[in-house]
Design a protein around this motif. Structure first.
Motif, PDB file in Angstrom:
ATOM      1  N   PRO A 130     112.920 101.987   1.214  1.00 36.39           N
ATOM      2  CA  PRO A 130     112.253 102.463   2.439  1.00 36.39           C
ATOM      3  C   PRO A 130     111.377 103.695   2.207  1.00 36.39           C
ATOM      4  O   PRO A 130     110.287 103.802   2.770  1.00 36.39           O
ATOM      5  CB  PRO A 130     113.435 102.782   3.365  1.00 36.39           C
ATOM      6  CG  PRO A 130     114.540 101.902   2.897  1.00 36.39           C
ATOM      7  CD  PRO A 130     114.375 101.824   1.405  1.00 36.39           C
ATOM      8  N   ALA A 131     111.862 104.627   1.378  1.00 39.93           N
ATOM      9  CA  ALA A 131     111.065 105.830   1.096  1.00 39.93           C
ATOM     10  C   ALA A 131     109.799 105.467   0.329  1.00 39.93           C
ATOM     11  O   ALA A 131     108.703 105.981   0.619  1.00 39.93           O
ATOM     12  CB  ALA A 131     111.896 106.834   0.298  1.00 39.93           C
ATOM     13  N   LEU A 132     109.930 104.568  -0.653  1.00 38.34           N
ATOM     14  CA  LEU A 132     108.754 104.137  -1.420  1.00 38.34           C
ATOM     15  C   LEU A 132     107.758 103.406  -0.524  1.00 38.34           C
ATOM     16  O   LEU A 132     106.546 103.552  -0.694  1.00 38.34           O
ATOM     17  CB  LEU A 132     109.188 103.226  -2.569  1.00 38.34           C
ATOM     18  CG  LEU A 132     109.913 103.893  -3.745  1.00 38.34           C
ATOM     19  CD1 LEU A 132     110.373 102.845  -4.750  1.00 38.34           C
ATOM     20  CD2 LEU A 132     109.007 104.920  -4.418  1.00 38.34           C
ATOM     21  N   ALA A 133     108.288 102.619   0.419  1.00 41.43           N
ATOM     22  CA  ALA A 133     107.403 101.886   1.322  1.00 41.43           C
ATOM     23  C   ALA A 133     106.579 102.837   2.185  1.00 41.43           C
ATOM     24  O   ALA A 133     105.425 102.540   2.529  1.00 41.43           O
ATOM     25  CB  ALA A 133     108.226 100.953   2.204  1.00 41.43           C
ATOM     26  N   LEU A 134     107.163 103.991   2.551  1.00 42.93           N
ATOM     27  CA  LEU A 134     106.416 104.977   3.332  1.00 42.93           C
ATOM     28  C   LEU A 134     105.327 105.654   2.509  1.00 42.93           C
ATOM     29  O   LEU A 134     104.244 105.965   3.012  1.00 42.93           O
ATOM     30  CB  LEU A 134     107.379 106.036   3.887  1.00 42.93           C
ATOM     31  CG  LEU A 134     108.299 105.596   5.039  1.00 42.93           C
ATOM     32  CD1 LEU A 134     109.285 106.707   5.367  1.00 42.93           C
ATOM     33  CD2 LEU A 134     107.491 105.231   6.275  1.00 42.93           C
ATOM     34  N   LEU A 135     105.610 105.889   1.223  1.00 42.33           N
ATOM     35  CA  LEU A 135     104.675 106.619   0.374  1.00 42.33           C
ATOM     36  C   LEU A 135     103.578 105.727  -0.212  1.00 42.33           C
ATOM     37  O   LEU A 135     102.466 106.199  -0.462  1.00 42.33           O
ATOM     38  CB  LEU A 135     105.438 107.284  -0.779  1.00 42.33           C
ATOM     39  CG  LEU A 135     106.415 108.394  -0.400  1.00 42.33           C
ATOM     40  CD1 LEU A 135     107.205 108.843  -1.623  1.00 42.33           C
ATOM     41  CD2 LEU A 135     105.677 109.572   0.210  1.00 42.33           C
ATOM     42  N   THR A 136     103.899 104.455  -0.437  1.00 44.93           N
ATOM     43  CA  THR A 136     102.977 103.565  -1.147  1.00 44.93           C
ATOM     44  C   THR A 136     101.597 103.471  -0.504  1.00 44.93           C
ATOM     45  O   THR A 136     100.578 103.611  -1.202  1.00 44.93           O
ATOM     46  CB  THR A 136     103.596 102.164  -1.300  1.00 44.93           C
ATOM     47  OG1 THR A 136     104.784 102.262  -2.088  1.00 44.93           O
ATOM     48  CG2 THR A 136     102.616 101.202  -1.963  1.00 44.93           C
ATOM     49  N   PRO A 137     101.479 103.218   0.824  1.00 43.61           N
ATOM     50  CA  PRO A 137     100.127 103.128   1.400  1.00 43.61           C
ATOM     51  C   PRO A 137      99.309 104.396   1.208  1.00 43.61           C
ATOM     52  O   PRO A 137      98.115 104.328   0.878  1.00 43.61           O
ATOM     53  CB  PRO A 137     100.408 102.867   2.892  1.00 43.61           C
ATOM     54  CG  PRO A 137     101.769 102.290   2.939  1.00 43.61           C
ATOM     55  CD  PRO A 137     102.522 102.950   1.827  1.00 43.61           C
ATOM     56  N   SER A 138      99.934 105.575   1.404  1.00 42.48           N
ATOM     57  CA  SER A 138      99.197 106.830   1.244  1.00 42.48           C
ATOM     58  C   SER A 138      98.728 107.024  -0.188  1.00 42.48           C
ATOM     59  O   SER A 138      97.584 107.442  -0.429  1.00 42.48           O
ATOM     60  CB  SER A 138     100.085 108.016   1.660  1.00 42.48           C
ATOM     61  OG  SER A 138     100.401 107.951   3.031  1.00 42.48           O
ATOM     62  N   ILE A 139      99.611 106.698  -1.149  1.00 40.31           N
ATOM     63  CA  ILE A 139      99.244 106.865  -2.565  1.00 40.31           C
ATOM     64  C   ILE A 139      98.109 105.921  -2.942  1.00 40.31           C
ATOM     65  O   ILE A 139      97.110 106.328  -3.564  1.00 40.31           O
ATOM     66  CB  ILE A 139     100.472 106.627  -3.463  1.00 40.31           C
ATOM     67  CG1 ILE A 139     101.512 107.736  -3.239  1.00 40.31           C
ATOM     68  CG2 ILE A 139     100.062 106.570  -4.932  1.00 40.31           C
ATOM     69  CD1 ILE A 139     102.828 107.489  -3.934  1.00 40.31           C
ATOM     70  N   LEU A 140      98.234 104.653  -2.557  1.00 39.26           N
ATOM     71  CA  LEU A 140      97.205 103.669  -2.917  1.00 39.26           C
ATOM     72  C   LEU A 140      95.896 103.952  -2.191  1.00 39.26           C
ATOM     73  O   LEU A 140      94.811 103.806  -2.782  1.00 39.26           O
ATOM     74  CB  LEU A 140      97.706 102.260  -2.600  1.00 39.26           C
ATOM     75  CG  LEU A 140      98.892 101.773  -3.442  1.00 39.26           C
ATOM     76  CD1 LEU A 140      99.299 100.366  -3.035  1.00 39.26           C
ATOM     77  CD2 LEU A 140      98.549 101.809  -4.931  1.00 39.26           C
ATOM     78  N   ASN A 141      95.976 104.348  -0.920  1.00 42.75           N
ATOM     79  CA  ASN A 141      94.759 104.730  -0.200  1.00 42.75           C
ATOM     80  C   ASN A 141      94.095 105.929  -0.867  1.00 42.75           C
ATOM     81  O   ASN A 141      92.868 105.997  -0.982  1.00 42.75           O
ATOM     82  CB  ASN A 141      95.084 105.069   1.257  1.00 42.75           C
ATOM     83  CG  ASN A 141      95.383 103.842   2.091  1.00 42.75           C
ATOM     84  OD1 ASN A 141      94.905 102.750   1.793  1.00 42.75           O
ATOM     85  ND2 ASN A 141      96.170 104.011   3.134  1.00 42.75           N
ATOM     86  N   GLY A 142      94.915 106.903  -1.312  1.00 40.70           N
ATOM     87  CA  GLY A 142      94.381 108.078  -1.992  1.00 40.70           C
ATOM     88  C   GLY A 142      93.693 107.721  -3.299  1.00 40.70           C
ATOM     89  O   GLY A 142      92.612 108.229  -3.609  1.00 40.70           O
ATOM     90  N   LEU A 143      94.316 106.838  -4.086  1.00 39.12           N
ATOM     91  CA  LEU A 143      93.723 106.412  -5.352  1.00 39.12           C
ATOM     92  C   LEU A 143      92.409 105.669  -5.114  1.00 39.12           C
ATOM     93  O   LEU A 143      91.419 105.870  -5.835  1.00 39.12           O
ATOM     94  CB  LEU A 143      94.698 105.520  -6.125  1.00 39.12           C
ATOM     95  CG  LEU A 143      95.951 106.224  -6.673  1.00 39.12           C
ATOM     96  CD1 LEU A 143      96.904 105.212  -7.291  1.00 39.12           C
ATOM     97  CD2 LEU A 143      95.559 107.287  -7.698  1.00 39.12           C
ATOM     98  N   PHE A 144      92.396 104.814  -4.099  1.00 41.95           N
ATOM     99  CA  PHE A 144      91.150 104.112  -3.776  1.00 41.95           C
ATOM    100  C   PHE A 144      90.090 105.101  -3.308  1.00 41.95           C
ATOM    101  O   PHE A 144      88.902 104.948  -3.621  1.00 41.95           O
ATOM    102  CB  PHE A 144      91.398 103.060  -2.689  1.00 41.95           C
ATOM    103  CG  PHE A 144      90.213 102.170  -2.436  1.00 41.95           C
ATOM    104  CD1 PHE A 144      89.972 101.075  -3.246  1.00 41.95           C
ATOM    105  CD2 PHE A 144      89.333 102.446  -1.398  1.00 41.95           C
ATOM    106  CE1 PHE A 144      88.876 100.262  -3.021  1.00 41.95           C
ATOM    107  CE2 PHE A 144      88.232 101.636  -1.167  1.00 41.95           C
ATOM    108  CZ  PHE A 144      88.004 100.535  -1.984  1.00 41.95           C
ATOM    109  N   GLY A 145      90.529 106.139  -2.570  1.00 45.62           N
ATOM    110  CA  GLY A 145      89.584 107.161  -2.133  1.00 45.62           C
ATOM    111  C   GLY A 145      88.983 107.928  -3.295  1.00 45.62           C
ATOM    112  O   GLY A 145      87.796 108.246  -3.294  1.00 45.62           O
ATOM    113  N   VAL A 146      89.811 108.242  -4.313  1.00 43.45           N
ATOM    114  CA  VAL A 146      89.301 108.915  -5.512  1.00 43.45           C
ATOM    115  C   VAL A 146      88.254 108.040  -6.198  1.00 43.45           C
ATOM    116  O   VAL A 146      87.179 108.518  -6.598  1.00 43.45           O
ATOM    117  CB  VAL A 146      90.453 109.237  -6.485  1.00 43.45           C
ATOM    118  CG1 VAL A 146      89.906 109.756  -7.811  1.00 43.45           C
ATOM    119  CG2 VAL A 146      91.397 110.265  -5.876  1.00 43.45           C
ATOM    120  N   LEU A 147      88.563 106.748  -6.347  1.00 43.48           N
ATOM    121  CA  LEU A 147      87.622 105.818  -6.993  1.00 43.48           C
ATOM    122  C   LEU A 147      86.320 105.723  -6.205  1.00 43.48           C
ATOM    123  O   LEU A 147      85.223 105.807  -6.774  1.00 43.48           O
ATOM    124  CB  LEU A 147      88.269 104.446  -7.120  1.00 43.48           C
ATOM    125  CG  LEU A 147      87.401 103.333  -7.722  1.00 43.48           C
ATOM    126  CD1 LEU A 147      87.010 103.679  -9.160  1.00 43.48           C
ATOM    127  CD2 LEU A 147      88.137 101.999  -7.673  1.00 43.48           C
TER     128      LEU A 147
END
Length: 311
Positions: free
Chosen positions: A275-292
């Motif tokens: 559950p904790a990973l599920a909360l963090l995953t969208p923010s992390i992946l969105n952030g990485l896509f934002g960096v790219l």
């Protein structure tokens, strides 16, 4: 007859206000994440000015934020009424702009460190500011520009919630959210940047009572924490640019958004920490896509500028 009409009018007004209150609560919950990013970004944007100018600068940015809302609320209603298909492209453009600004900051910081003399790598002094008026004006301009993008997302999210309501309910809900969000964000920004002043006041309290001693300790604690908090806000603010901008882009690019949602579902199945990973995953992946996305935007614009200079 007139009395009956008046009662009917008052009943209609009460019904509209009740709808506005309900919709505002729903919109506040939906936009809470953006509000947190807005807070981090704007607190980071107004740092670096003289201590006695912090509150005037925040006030100037808050007024700019209100002006942004005065533009965005009518524009959102017009776009929703006549060209609803334009909402997503406009938001995506704003998201790309946030990613561009975030990566430009990273690139500038990297170039600055690279240009430092190798024999004194420990020296990282900020360049001396000679024109504080121009520096403040640039700070205010940058903060208002960033606020415009984040306010547009808040308004768009709220508009999506009240899209099936009457025009009056839409307008009142958008106005209520705009006012509350602006007061809340910049009130908290003012509190954050004045933490060191509060700490200094408490640390200088005189007396030997238990409460006074506690206040002094609290004041010294705030003084120690304030520089760390401001440095943290710089990092959080830049990360928020990528997460918010990348989130807007992935929301508009449905294929990528679906992949992120699928990744969220996969990590949620992990035992204990799922559950904790599920909360963090969208923010992390969105952030990485934002960096790219920010990197692509910066290098494209830099390349275009170089071609123009050569020509």
């Amino acid at each position: 007859m007139a009395g009956a009409s008046l009662l009917t009018l008052l009943d209609d007004i009460a019904s509209i206000l009740d709808d506005v209150a309900v919709m505002s609560k729903v919109a506040a919950k939906k936009t809470a994440g953006v509000l947190g990013d807005d807070l981090a970004l704007n607190a980071q944007q107004v740092t670096g000015v003289n201590a006695d100018r912090e509150l005037p600068v925040i006030w100037a940015v808050a007024l700019g934020s209100f002006r942004n809302k005065l533009i965005l609320v009518p524009a959102a209603l017009l776009i929703s009424a006549f060209i609803p298909w334009a909402v997503t492209p406009l938001l995506m453009f704003g998201g790309l702009f946030l990613c561009f600004e975030g990566f430009e900051k990273l690139h500038h910081s990297y170039r600055h460190r690279k240009d430092q003399p190798e024999e004194s790598p420990e020296v990282h002094e900020q360049p001396e500011i000679t024109d504080w008026v121009a520096f403040e004006a640039e700070k205010v301009k940058g903060a208002i520009r960033t606020d415009f993008v984040l306010s547009a997302e808040i308004i768009a999210i709220t508009l999506g919630i009240v899209a099936d309501k009457s025009l009056s309910t839409q307008f009142l809900t958008l106005a209520a959210i705009g006012i509350v969000m602006t007061i809340g964000v910049y009130g908290l920004v003012a509190a954050i940047v004045k933490i060191d002043d509060a700490g200094l006041y408490l640390s200088q309290r005189q007396g030997e009572s238990a409460i006074t001693q506690f206040n002094r300790k609290l004041g010294f604690g705030l003084l120690s924490a304030a520089p760390l908090l401001m440095r943290s806000l710089t990092i959080i603010g830049t990360a928020a640019m990528f997460m918010v901008g990348g989130g807007i882009l992935t929301h508009g690019l449905h294929i990528i958004g679906e992949q992120i949602h699928h990744a969220e579902q996969v990590v949620e199945t992990v035992s204990v920490v799922g559950p904790a990973l599920a909360l963090l995953t969208p923010s992390i992946l969105n952030g990485l896509f934002g960096v790219l996305a920010g990197a692509v935007a910066v290098f494209l614009i830099t390349g275009i500028q170089k071609l123009r200079n050569k020509s």
